[in-house]
Motif scaffolding. Sequence first.
Motif, PDB file in Angstrom:
ATOM      1  N   GLU A  20       0.098   9.117   5.383  1.00 19.75           N
ATOM      2  CA  GLU A  20      -0.011   9.957   4.661  1.00 19.75           C
ATOM      3  C   GLU A  20       0.216  11.472   4.817  1.00 19.75           C
ATOM      4  OE1 GLU A  20       0.189  11.005   0.641  1.00 19.75           O
ATOM      5  OE2 GLU A  20       0.279   8.591   0.722  1.00 19.75           O
ATOM      6  N   GLY A  21       0.308  12.151   6.043  1.00 23.47           N
ATOM      7  CA  GLY A  21      -0.604  13.427   6.399  1.00 23.47           C
ATOM      8  C   GLY A  21       0.848  13.607   6.706  1.00 23.47           C
ATOM      9  N   ILE A  22       1.261  12.612   7.960  1.00 20.84           N
ATOM     10  CA  ILE A  22       2.480  13.445   8.009  1.00 20.84           C
ATOM     11  C   ILE A  22       3.610  13.877   6.667  1.00 20.84           C
ATOM     12  CG2 ILE A  22       4.756  12.040   9.344  1.00 20.84           C
ATOM     13  CD1 ILE A  22       2.372  11.247  11.383  1.00 20.84           C
ATOM     14  N   TRP A  23       3.606  12.219   5.722  1.00 21.26           N
ATOM     15  CA  TRP A  23       4.212  12.578   5.003  1.00 21.26           C
ATOM     16  C   TRP A  23       4.540  13.751   4.165  1.00 21.26           C
ATOM     17  CZ3 TRP A  23       5.228  13.046   0.005  1.00 21.26           C
ATOM     18  CH2 TRP A  23       7.091  12.711  -0.902  1.00 21.26           C
ATOM     19  N   GLN A  24       3.157  14.225   3.756  1.00 22.98           N
ATOM     20  CA  GLN A  24       3.198  15.010   3.565  1.00 22.98           C
ATOM     21  C   GLN A  24       3.416  16.865   3.674  1.00 22.98           C
ATOM     22  OE1 GLN A  24       2.558  15.379  -0.032  1.00 22.98           O
ATOM     23  NE2 GLN A  24       1.444  13.180   0.155  1.00 22.98           N
ATOM     24  N   THR A  25       3.038  16.544   4.766  1.00 22.39           N
ATOM     25  CA  THR A  25       3.626  17.953   5.701  1.00 22.39           C
ATOM     26  C   THR A  25       4.798  18.081   6.076  1.00 22.39           C
ATOM     27  OG1 THR A  25       1.123  17.976   7.362  1.00 22.39           O
ATOM     28  CG2 THR A  25       3.029  18.638   7.939  1.00 22.39           C
ATOM     29  N   ARG A  26       5.143  17.409   5.757  1.00 24.10           N
ATOM     30  CA  ARG A  26       7.130  16.978   5.977  1.00 24.10           C
ATOM     31  C   ARG A  26       7.910  17.725   4.211  1.00 24.10           C
ATOM     32  NH1 ARG A  26       9.638  11.321   7.473  1.00 24.10           N
ATOM     33  NH2 ARG A  26       9.401  11.165  10.066  1.00 24.10           N
ATOM     34  N   ARG A  27       6.898  17.321   3.491  1.00 23.78           N
ATOM     35  CA  ARG A  27       7.206  17.252   2.001  1.00 23.78           C
ATOM     36  C   ARG A  27       7.472  18.992   1.592  1.00 23.78           C
ATOM     37  NH1 ARG A  27       9.687  19.028  -1.876  1.00 23.78           N
ATOM     38  NH2 ARG A  27       9.987  18.196  -3.288  1.00 23.78           N
ATOM     39  N   ARG A  28       5.694  19.517   2.743  1.00 26.10           N
ATOM     40  CA  ARG A  28       5.557  20.644   2.112  1.00 26.10           C
ATOM     41  C   ARG A  28       6.218  21.814   2.625  1.00 26.10           C
ATOM     42  NH1 ARG A  28      -0.153  18.992   3.913  1.00 26.10           N
ATOM     43  NH2 ARG A  28      -1.345  17.738   2.195  1.00 26.10           N
ATOM     44  N   ARG A  29       6.532  21.771   3.942  1.00 32.88           N
ATOM     45  CA  ARG A  29       7.885  22.333   4.324  1.00 32.88           C
ATOM     46  C   ARG A  29       9.467  22.530   3.726  1.00 32.88           C
ATOM     47  NH1 ARG A  29       8.949  24.458   9.377  1.00 32.88           N
ATOM     48  NH2 ARG A  29      11.109  24.860  10.067  1.00 32.88           N
ATOM     49  N   GLU A  30       9.391  21.468   3.741  1.00 29.78           N
ATOM     50  CA  GLU A  30      10.833  20.887   2.878  1.00 29.78           C
ATOM     51  C   GLU A  30      11.157  21.680   1.660  1.00 29.78           C
ATOM     52  OE1 GLU A  30      12.790  17.934   0.076  1.00 29.78           O
ATOM     53  OE2 GLU A  30      12.192  16.922   2.031  1.00 29.78           O
ATOM     54  N   ALA A  31       9.419  21.919   0.680  1.00 24.29           N
ATOM     55  CA  ALA A  31       9.613  22.015  -0.408  1.00 24.29           C
ATOM     56  C   ALA A  31       9.873  24.026  -0.622  1.00 24.29           C
ATOM     57  CB  ALA A  31       8.204  22.695  -1.321  1.00 24.29           C
ATOM     58  N   HIS A  61       0.706  -1.697  -0.264  1.00 18.45           N
ATOM     59  CA  HIS A  61       0.302   0.064   0.004  1.00 18.45           C
ATOM     60  C   HIS A  61       1.146   1.155  -0.394  1.00 18.45           C
ATOM     61  CE1 HIS A  61      -4.001  -2.283   0.402  1.00 18.45           C
ATOM     62  NE2 HIS A  61      -3.265  -2.924   0.409  1.00 18.45           N
ATOM     63  N   LYS A  62       0.432   1.906  -0.537  1.00 15.66           N
ATOM     64  CA  LYS A  62       1.655   3.758  -0.836  1.00 15.66           C
ATOM     65  C   LYS A  62       1.169   4.646  -0.609  1.00 15.66           C
ATOM     66  CE  LYS A  62       1.834   2.113  -5.545  1.00 15.66           C
ATOM     67  NZ  LYS A  62       1.462   2.690  -7.422  1.00 15.66           N
ATOM     68  N   ILE A  63       2.332   5.027   0.175  1.00 17.70           N
ATOM     69  CA  ILE A  63       2.668   6.296   0.648  1.00 17.70           C
ATOM     70  C   ILE A  63       3.165   7.865  -0.932  1.00 17.70           C
ATOM     71  CG2 ILE A  63       3.137   7.844   2.490  1.00 17.70           C
ATOM     72  CD1 ILE A  63       1.423   6.149   3.563  1.00 17.70           C
ATOM     73  N   ALA A  64       2.543   8.813  -0.807  1.00 19.81           N
ATOM     74  CA  ALA A  64       2.758   9.415  -1.322  1.00 19.81           C
ATOM     75  C   ALA A  64       3.323   8.600  -2.714  1.00 19.81           C
ATOM     76  CB  ALA A  64       4.390  10.356  -0.921  1.00 19.81           C
ATOM     77  N   GLY A  65       2.436   7.330  -3.774  1.00 22.80           N
ATOM     78  CA  GLY A  65       2.506   6.825  -4.711  1.00 22.80           C
ATOM     79  C   GLY A  65       3.530   5.676  -4.830  1.00 22.80           C
ATOM     80  N   LEU A  66       4.141   5.535  -3.470  1.00 24.65           N
ATOM     81  CA  LEU A  66       5.416   5.040  -3.444  1.00 24.65           C
ATOM     82  C   LEU A  66       4.953   3.636  -2.112  1.00 24.65           C
ATOM     83  CD1 LEU A  66       8.451   4.527  -4.586  1.00 24.65           C
ATOM     84  CD2 LEU A  66       9.535   5.078  -2.169  1.00 24.65           C
ATOM     85  N   SER A  71       4.181  14.061  -4.852  1.00 28.16           N
ATOM     86  CA  SER A  71       4.653  12.384  -4.928  1.00 28.16           C
ATOM     87  C   SER A  71       5.753  12.292  -4.180  1.00 28.16           C
ATOM     88  CB  SER A  71       4.264  11.844  -6.484  1.00 28.16           C
ATOM     89  OG  SER A  71       5.024  10.675  -6.397  1.00 28.16           O
ATOM     90  N   HIS A  72       6.076  10.550  -4.146  1.00 28.58           N
ATOM     91  CA  HIS A  72       7.971  10.676  -3.599  1.00 28.58           C
ATOM     92  C   HIS A  72       9.222  11.220  -4.593  1.00 28.58           C
ATOM     93  CE1 HIS A  72       8.680   7.700  -6.270  1.00 28.58           C
ATOM     94  NE2 HIS A  72       7.802   7.239  -6.465  1.00 28.58           N
ATOM     95  N   ASP A  73       8.604  10.919  -5.609  1.00 26.45           N
ATOM     96  CA  ASP A  73      10.104  12.025  -6.246  1.00 26.45           C
ATOM     97  C   ASP A  73       9.551  13.060  -7.001  1.00 26.45           C
ATOM     98  OD1 ASP A  73       8.259  11.337  -8.391  1.00 26.45           O
ATOM     99  OD2 ASP A  73       9.227   9.871  -9.162  1.00 26.45           O
ATOM    100  N   THR A  74       8.272  13.699  -6.367  1.00 28.88           N
ATOM    101  CA  THR A  74       8.357  15.600  -7.292  1.00 28.88           C
ATOM    102  C   THR A  74       9.798  16.424  -7.010  1.00 28.88           C
ATOM    103  OG1 THR A  74       5.666  14.768  -6.387  1.00 28.88           O
ATOM    104  CG2 THR A  74       6.673  17.295  -7.337  1.00 28.88           C
ATOM    105  N   GLU A  75      10.030  16.852  -8.096  1.00 26.28           N
ATOM    106  CA  GLU A  75      10.936  17.906  -8.180  1.00 26.28           C
ATOM    107  C   GLU A  75      10.421  19.401  -8.951  1.00 26.28           C
ATOM    108  OE1 GLU A  75      14.370  16.518 -10.492  1.00 26.28           O
ATOM    109  OE2 GLU A  75      13.893  14.397  -9.803  1.00 26.28           O
ATOM    110  N   ILE A  76      10.293  19.938  -7.954  1.00 17.02           N
ATOM    111  CA  ILE A  76      10.165  21.060  -7.972  1.00 17.02           C
ATOM    112  C   ILE A  76      11.140  22.439  -7.907  1.00 17.02           C
ATOM    113  CG2 ILE A  76       8.989  21.341  -6.557  1.00 17.02           C
ATOM    114  CD1 ILE A  76       6.459  22.509  -6.899  1.00 17.02           C
ATOM    115  N   GLY A  77      11.327  23.521  -8.457  1.00 18.23           N
ATOM    116  CA  GLY A  77      12.714  24.764  -8.355  1.00 18.23           C
ATOM    117  C   GLY A  77      11.429  25.802  -7.730  1.00 18.23           C
ATOM    118  N   ALA A  78      12.387  26.321  -7.221  1.00 21.35           N
ATOM    119  CA  ALA A  78      11.987  27.642  -6.561  1.00 21.35           C
ATOM    120  C   ALA A  78      12.167  28.860  -7.388  1.00 21.35           C
ATOM    121  CB  ALA A  78      13.680  28.184  -6.054  1.00 21.35           C
ATOM    122  N   ASP A  79      10.752  29.543  -6.454  1.00 21.55           N
ATOM    123  CA  ASP A  79      10.296  30.404  -7.255  1.00 21.55           C
ATOM    124  C   ASP A  79       9.269  30.247  -8.012  1.00 21.55           C
ATOM    125  OD1 ASP A  79      11.348  33.000  -5.732  1.00 21.55           O
ATOM    126  OD2 ASP A  79      12.909  32.589  -7.633  1.00 21.55           O
TER     127      ASP A  79
END
Length: 453
Positions: free
Chosen positions: A239-250, A28-33, A266-274
């Motif tokens: 899933e909620g915990i993982w997403q909260t971590r990733r949003r803060r990181e972004a 079963h998946k968390i963030a698509g993984l 998703s687990h492998d989303t790459e997103i640039g500054a600005d």
Amino acid sequence: MSQRSCLSVILAAGEGTRMKSALPKVLHKIAGLPMVAHVVKAAEAAGAGDQALVIGHGAEEMRKAAQKFAPKAESFVQEKRLGTAHAVLAARDAISRGYDDILVMFGDTPLIDPEALIAARLNLAKGAAVVVVGFRTSNPSGYGRLIEKAGKLVAIREEKDCTDEEKKITFCNSGLMAIAGKHALKLLDQVGHKNAKGEYYLTDVVEIAVGQGLDVSATEASFENALGINNRAELAGAEGIWQTRRRREAMLSGVTLISPETVFFSHDTEIGADTIVEPNVWFGPGVKIAEGANIHAFSHIEGATIASNCDVGPFARLRPGADLKQKAKVGNFCEVKQATIEEGAKVNHLTYIGDARIGAGANIGAGTITCNYDGYSKFFTDIGEGAFIGSNSSLVAPVTIGKGGYIASGSVITESVPEDALAFGRARQRTLAGKGKEMRERFASAAAARKKG
């Protein structure tokens, strides 16, 4: 650390009956993984060069899935479920190869932090034979307690076996353990099964090691590191915990999230500054976004590459193979699949672009579709630089629109159009005076007759 060899033994044989699913729990998946893939990634990040997956329920499905997220991992089947130590020993052949460090992990703890594993390995490097990863909680009920004396770990006590005083201990067992490779098999082979369940418990390794005068210690990690998933409610929580971590990181990396709690990575989303992401945006696997893009509200993006300063949405859907070059625009209620939108090209409204190339600076009018599928095969549409495709046009692939080509609105184009040519693909308009009134009267009369009948 880099010179020490390490094997991670990941226990993934549980049936997961509380998930109420035909799918093995750890898939079963968390963030698509899959959950177990998160565990593998954490082990690799902590320096575990090799992985041993201990599987049971859904073994073939597990092997097939593992080819994607851990192609080099070895699989070992636990034929009978006789406890955690028994599960670890299913990987005896791998453990016996003489690794410096053995990490014992669980496939249903997807939030494990590599730093927690690295800390445990550092203790092994300092001479510990066994290191247990623990966590502290104000509500330890239900967890095994870590019993320490003079700063040394001497036992792991299950709650039902704790004294009243031991139940007050808030330092609890996460289940994660690091064992020095030179001691691993000797300690595991001494674990017995004289307990209420008749099972071989990994936690017994601690007292066995202490009894032999070996150094045993505990490291501390956050509660999230130990969070095991047993049902779908807990899956959603993780899933909620993982997403909260990733949003803060972004956001800390320079990405603006207008309403962070509504954006899902998703687990492998790459997103640039600005880059600015508006509310209610979902990123599936395989998305790469360069700097300075604008992702408008209610967009759904997966398998897509978005270059700098692109504009996407609102209500856009980018499917796998969508490739937007610099300053391209895909607007509201548009869908792009397996297509390249070249620099500065615009796909503004209510449009489907599939199996196509849209040349630089081209403009695609509202309601345009590339007719790429005949029910059996897919065909390609190539639209040249600076071309203009009028609204409500259907481009029947395979077809090419040359550079600077102009397609009149409402056209159905079935043949290629040369550079700078104008193409019409529609019937000539006819206007019949009074015919509209006549048709309305005829239709009304027919409807009235059907009601009487």
